[in-house]
Design an enzyme around this catalytic site. Structure first.
Site: not given
Ligand code: GAR
Length: 207
Positions: A114, A150
């Site tokens: 990410h 995430d």
């Protein structure tokens, strides 16, 4: 002597595939002892698929439109990855959220990259979020994937400066260079069986 087991990767992509390329390069150079068993794209024309063709990596376009709902699509994905005996699923710019059933099927065996220092700026447009927030440092995170988007345990991070003149493109590029370094490195740690979980902390064993 028994042959050493090689980690088999299933790489999920949606677009450009530069992180997939970094993984391919690490495998080809011998820095990462793993095999890409299959790369799967949810987008027909993803440049990532062309990278696979160039490097003799098996790739599949799995069309979301061919399935009545997300659950059924995820199940097809699970079946495909199991058919290819994938040990570890690597999300590399995969822009679909994986459902509960998928996470359960591969619990502890899904990783993602990410483009922010999580837990800051999860979700879409992380680099834009960082710029708009006015942070002076950003970076990237490799983490295990859990139900919360995430939100899973962090394996590796790398920080980069944010400059006053940055726009989304320049910051993304600076972060991307780090992504290409830390993603194969994190997969290498898994391939070498050097990670253990303690709560939500990832402990790295240094040989
Ligand atoms: C990368 O910057 C990756 O971190 C990001 O998408 C880009 C994909 O590039 N992923 C996410 O934002 C996931 N939430 P790539 O296709 O060239 O690897």
């Amino acid at each position: 002597m028994a042959e050493e087991k090689i980690l088999r990767l299933g790489v999920l992509v949606s677009g450009r595939g530069s992180n997939l390329q970094a993984i391919i390069d690490s495998v080809e150079s011998g820095g990462l002892r793993a095999k890409i068993a299959v790369a799967v794209s949810n987008k027909a024309g993803a440049p990532a698929l062309e990278r696979c063709r160039k490097h003799g990596v098996e790739s599949v376009f799995l069309d979301p439109k061919a399935y009545p709902d997300k659950g059924r699509y995820d199940r097809a994905l699970i079946d495909l990855l199991n058919a290819k005996s994938a040990d570890l699923v690597c999300l590399a710019g995969y822009m679909r959220v994986l459902g509960k059933e998928f996470i359960q099927a591969f619990r502890g065996r899904v990783v993602n990259i990410h483009p922010s220092l999580l837990p800051a700026f999860p979700g879409l447009d992380a680099q834009r979020q960082a710029l708009e927030h006015g942070v002076r440092i950003s970076g990237c995170t490799v983490h295990f994937v859990e139900e919360e988007v995430d939100g899973g345990p962090i394996i590796l991070q790398s920080a980069v400066p944010v400059y006053p003149a940055d726009d989304v493109e320049t910051l993304s590029q600076r972060i991307l260079e780090q992504e290409h370094r830390v993603y194969p490195e994190a997969i290498r740690l898994i391939a070498e069986d050097r990670l253990t979980l303690s709560g939500r902390k990832v402990i790295i064993r240094n040989d």
